[in-house]
Enzyme design. Structure first.
Site, PDB file in Angstrom:
ATOM      1  N   GLU A 123       0.890  -1.178   0.000  1.00  0.00           N
ATOM      2  CA  GLU A 123       0.000   0.000   0.000  1.00  0.00           C
ATOM      3  C   GLU A 123       0.915   1.211   0.000  1.00  0.00           C
ATOM      4  O   GLU A 123       1.515   1.534   1.021  1.00  0.00           O
ATOM      5  CB  GLU A 123      -0.892  -0.005   1.250  1.00  0.00           C
ATOM      6  CG  GLU A 123      -1.791  -1.214   1.397  1.00  0.00           C
ATOM      7  CD  GLU A 123      -2.830  -1.315   0.308  1.00  0.00           C
ATOM      8  OE1 GLU A 123      -3.217  -0.272  -0.255  1.00  0.00           O
ATOM      9  OE2 GLU A 123      -3.243  -2.447  -0.011  1.00  0.00           O
TER      10      GLU A 123
ATOM     11  N   CYS B  31      -2.361   9.034   2.697  1.00  0.00           N
ATOM     12  CA  CYS B  31      -1.982   8.508   1.375  1.00  0.00           C
ATOM     13  C   CYS B  31      -3.013   8.887   0.316  1.00  0.00           C
ATOM     14  O   CYS B  31      -2.669   9.105  -0.844  1.00  0.00           O
ATOM     15  CB  CYS B  31      -1.822   7.002   1.437  1.00  0.00           C
ATOM     16  SG  CYS B  31      -3.276   6.165   2.074  1.00  0.00           S
TER      17      CYS B  31
HETATM   18  P1  NAD Z   1       8.293   4.824   4.729  1.00  0.00           P
HETATM   19  O1  NAD Z   1       8.257   4.038   3.498  1.00  0.00           O
HETATM   20  O2  NAD Z   1       9.442   5.694   5.000  1.00  0.00           O
HETATM   21  O3  NAD Z   1       8.186   3.864   6.013  1.00  0.00           O
HETATM   22  C1  NAD Z   1       7.150   2.924   6.169  1.00  0.00           C
HETATM   23  C2  NAD Z   1       7.621   1.829   7.088  1.00  0.00           C
HETATM   24  O4  NAD Z   1       8.692   1.130   6.451  1.00  0.00           O
HETATM   25  C3  NAD Z   1       8.177   2.312   8.412  1.00  0.00           C
HETATM   26  O5  NAD Z   1       7.842   1.396   9.441  1.00  0.00           O
HETATM   27  C4  NAD Z   1       9.681   2.289   8.176  1.00  0.00           C
HETATM   28  O6  NAD Z   1      10.416   2.159   9.366  1.00  0.00           O
HETATM   29  C5  NAD Z   1       9.810   1.067   7.309  1.00  0.00           C
HETATM   30  N1  NAD Z   1      11.009   1.022   6.448  1.00  0.00           N
HETATM   31  C6  NAD Z   1      11.781   2.044   6.011  1.00  0.00           C
HETATM   32  N2  NAD Z   1      12.778   1.582   5.241  1.00  0.00           N
HETATM   33  C7  NAD Z   1      12.631   0.232   5.172  1.00  0.00           C
HETATM   34  C8  NAD Z   1      13.319  -0.803   4.495  1.00  0.00           C
HETATM   35  N3  NAD Z   1      14.410  -0.566   3.740  1.00  0.00           N
HETATM   36  N4  NAD Z   1      12.871  -2.073   4.612  1.00  0.00           N
HETATM   37  C9  NAD Z   1      11.772  -2.351   5.349  1.00  0.00           C
HETATM   38  N5  NAD Z   1      11.088  -1.401   6.025  1.00  0.00           N
HETATM   39  C10 NAD Z   1      11.506  -0.126   5.933  1.00  0.00           C
HETATM   40  O7  NAD Z   1       6.918   5.610   4.739  1.00  0.00           O
HETATM   41  P2  NAD Z   1       6.471   6.720   5.757  1.00  0.00           P
HETATM   42  O8  NAD Z   1       7.215   7.954   5.444  1.00  0.00           O
HETATM   43  O9  NAD Z   1       6.510   6.154   7.140  1.00  0.00           O
HETATM   44  O10 NAD Z   1       4.929   6.885   5.360  1.00  0.00           O
HETATM   45  C11 NAD Z   1       4.482   7.713   4.402  1.00  0.00           C
HETATM   46  C12 NAD Z   1       4.202   6.957   3.127  1.00  0.00           C
HETATM   47  O11 NAD Z   1       3.246   5.917   3.355  1.00  0.00           O
HETATM   48  C13 NAD Z   1       3.571   7.846   2.070  1.00  0.00           C
HETATM   49  O12 NAD Z   1       4.179   7.594   0.826  1.00  0.00           O
HETATM   50  C14 NAD Z   1       2.115   7.401   2.040  1.00  0.00           C
HETATM   51  O13 NAD Z   1       1.445   7.645   0.837  1.00  0.00           O
HETATM   52  C15 NAD Z   1       2.242   5.955   2.344  1.00  0.00           C
HETATM   53  N6  NAD Z   1       0.963   5.412   2.831  1.00  0.00           N
HETATM   54  C16 NAD Z   1       0.227   4.615   1.995  1.00  0.00           C
HETATM   55  C17 NAD Z   1      -1.021   4.135   2.416  1.00  0.00           C
HETATM   56  C18 NAD Z   1      -1.869   3.276   1.515  1.00  0.00           C
HETATM   57  O14 NAD Z   1      -2.808   2.656   2.002  1.00  0.00           O
HETATM   58  N7  NAD Z   1      -1.595   3.214   0.229  1.00  0.00           N
HETATM   59  C19 NAD Z   1      -1.487   4.467   3.691  1.00  0.00           C
HETATM   60  C20 NAD Z   1      -0.714   5.294   4.504  1.00  0.00           C
HETATM   61  C21 NAD Z   1       0.530   5.748   4.060  1.00  0.00           C
END
Ligand code: NAD
Length: 501
Positions: free
Chosen positions: A274, A308
């Site tokens: 997502e 998102c």
């Molecule tokens: P992010 O991708 O930076 O982090 C998300 C999660 O992934 C966190 O727990 C982070 O610690 C972890 N993470 C980071 N690097 C990683 C790696 N290399 N391997 C595994 N895990 C890792 O995202 P964010 O900044 O926390 O959230 C914002 C983003 O989430 C936005 O792009 C938003 O659109 C998206 N989002 C999407 C939905 C949806 O349903 N489509 C819902 C909410 C947020």
């Protein structure tokens, strides 16, 4: 910006005393510190002051959490569906009974105004557990008529399918709506008979730890849920690469989604993603503007745009463009920014100084590319985490501000003339998460909802989600759906059985 306006509740203070000093790894039924005792600070984004410390799980901790999940999985999958349902329902009841504490914790850690957690997101989490309690009871395969020629004399061929739990799930969630997004992973996974290692976002791990306490209290057996905290690039990456993880359920940015896909390649883990969005809000000339103007403003400014599905691209018919854009700008200027725990606050800070600086740099970039910042765009507050709600005009379709996800309270408005023009503009995106259409015409609503490239289309509303409604994206917004009965598919495999009887 003001410091926290009221003393925290006794329940929140007690929780922070229990778990706020790095004692928040849940492995089996044991709450632990990280091996080596490594921790990192988690802060109140409104003030920049430290709330507590979370553990940084070591590779050995992650290994232990995955092993605990793997040990618990066969037993959990064999548990009667009614028992899984009973526990899921109890979890929902316990979240509901502790809703004020959870909302306070979420606001303290994430920054969002209290009303969002209290009245939307945490009830949304409750509904996830109730909806998937029901789904646990209706997992079904099929009997199949085959055309297999092999039929030994006097025997018959029978074939059927059954659904089986995928196994150990790594659930990795972001910081924007921590509790409800966590519930969207845990509830269907557990309903399906999977066990989980949860990795909350490092900025907002606290509500996940409280949820885990409640889930144990509800009677969830040891090892069905395990929690590891720490930075994404370290803890998240190690968990995603773990060879005993069968499936990654990821919500987060598109860039991290790519890294997760790479990690999944090692043992062909199942993956659902997502990811990000750049969703259009489209206002037709026949729209009810008394609904549409606050509607498109809320579509981007709710939760400071850290949603998102935020309507970050606003397309307005030229005949009403100025009226709508001025209305949205007036709405933006009227919003009261403040600490999320102040009941009069309409918009809180961004989640961190880093995220606020990132969003501000998108606004500066738009200016540099020649767009007009009609209102907002400035950072303030003691931790430089508040960004005034921002309306940008005079943008070209190729500008970064039109193309990339900002994930802040920033909307870019553009005028259109013909429905086919706005359709082409709206669909001209790498993303395909959601879209909003504002019109009183049934015909326009149907045509647009059919032609928009998006996982969800809202008509005369925005960001309506529910446990029963599948949500997710196409294109670079991801793979698969959370919520709805479709989410069960993420956690179940098909097995085909052929028998000569
Ligand atoms: P992010 O991708 O930076 O982090 C998300 C999660 O992934 C966190 O727990 C982070 O610690 C972890 N993470 C980071 N690097 C990683 C790696 N290399 N391997 C595994 N895990 C890792 O995202 P964010 O900044 O926390 O959230 C914002 C983003 O989430 C936005 O792009 C938003 O659109 C998206 N989002 C999407 C939905 C949806 O349903 N489509 C819902 C909410 C947020």
């Amino acid at each position: 910006m003001p410091a926290s306006p009221a003393p925290l509740s006794a329940a929140t203070r007690a929780f922070l005393e229990r778990r706020g000093s790095g004692t928040g790894l849940l492995i089996g039924d044991s709450w632990q510190q990280a091996e080596g005792g490594q921790t990192m600070a988690t802060v109140d984004p409104a003030t920049g002051s430290e709330i507590g410390q979370i553990a940084i799980a070591s590779p050995a901790d992650i290994d232990a959490a995955v092993e605990a999940a793997a040990r618990a999985q066969p037993g959990w999958a064999a548990t009667f569906p009614v028992e899984r349902a009973r526990i899921l329902w109890r979890i929902a009841d316990l979240i509901e009974a502790n809703i004020d504490e959870l909302a306070e914790l979420e606001t303290l850690d994430q920054g969002k105004p209290l009303f969002i957690g209290r009245w939307a997101e945490i009830p949304g989490a409750v509904n996830q557990f109730r909806f998937f309690a029901g789904q646990a009871m209706v997992i079904e395969g099929n009997t199949l008529e085959s055309s297999i020629a092999y039929q030994p004399q006097g025997k018959q061929m029978r074939s059927w399918t059954v659904r089986e739990a995928v196994g150990v799930v790594a659930a990795i969630v972001p910081w924007n709506s921590p509790l409800v997004l966590t519930a969207m992973k845990l509830a269907p996974a557990i309903a399906a008979g999977c066990t989980v290692v949860l990795k909350p976002a490092e900025d907002t791990s606290l509500s996940a730890l409280r949820l885990a306490e409640l889930m144990l209290q509800a009677g969830l057996p040891a090892g069905v849920l395990n929690v590891v905290t720490g930075p994404g690039a370290q803890t998240g990456a190690q968990l995603a690469a773990h060879p005993k993880v069968d499936k990654i359920a990821f919500t987060g940015s598109t860039a991290t989604g790519r890294a997760v896909l790479d990690a999944a390649k090692t043992n062909f883990k199942r993956v659902t993603l997502e990811l990000g969005g750049k969703s259009p809000s489209i206002v037709f000339p026949d729209a009810d503007l008394s609904l549409a103007i606050p509607g498109v403003a809320n579509a981007i400014f709710l939760n400071a745009g850290q949603v998102c599905i935020a309507g970050s691209r606003l397309y307005v018919h030229r005949s009403i463009h100025d009226q709508v854009v001025e209305g949205v700008a007036a709405y933006a200027k009227s919003m009261k920014l403040g600490h999320g725990l102040d009941p009069s606050t309409q918009m809180g800070p961004l989640v961190s100084a880093k995220q606020a600086a990132r969003v501000a740099s998108f606004v500066a970039g738009a200016r540099a590319e020649g767009a007009t910042v009609l209102t907002g765009g400035d950072l303030h507050g003691e931790a430089s985490t508040f960004l005034s709600p921002t309306v940008i005009t005079n943008a070209r379709p190729d500008m970064t501000i039109v193309r990339e996800e900002v994930f802040g309270p920033v909307v870019v408005a553009q005028a259109f003339d013909e429905p086919e023009d706005v359709l082409a503009a709206a669909n001209d995106s790498d993303y395909g998460l959601a879209a909003g259409v504002w019109t009183e015409s049934l015909s326009t609503a149907h045509r647009m909802s059919a032609a928009l490239k998006a996982g969800t289309v809202w008509i005369n509303c925005h960001a309506m989600y529910d446990a029963a409604l599948p949500i997710g994206g196409i294109r670079q917004s991801g793979w698969g759906r959370d919520s709805g009965k479709q989410a069960m598919d993420n956690y179940l495999e098909w097995k085909t059985i052929c028998a000569v009887v």
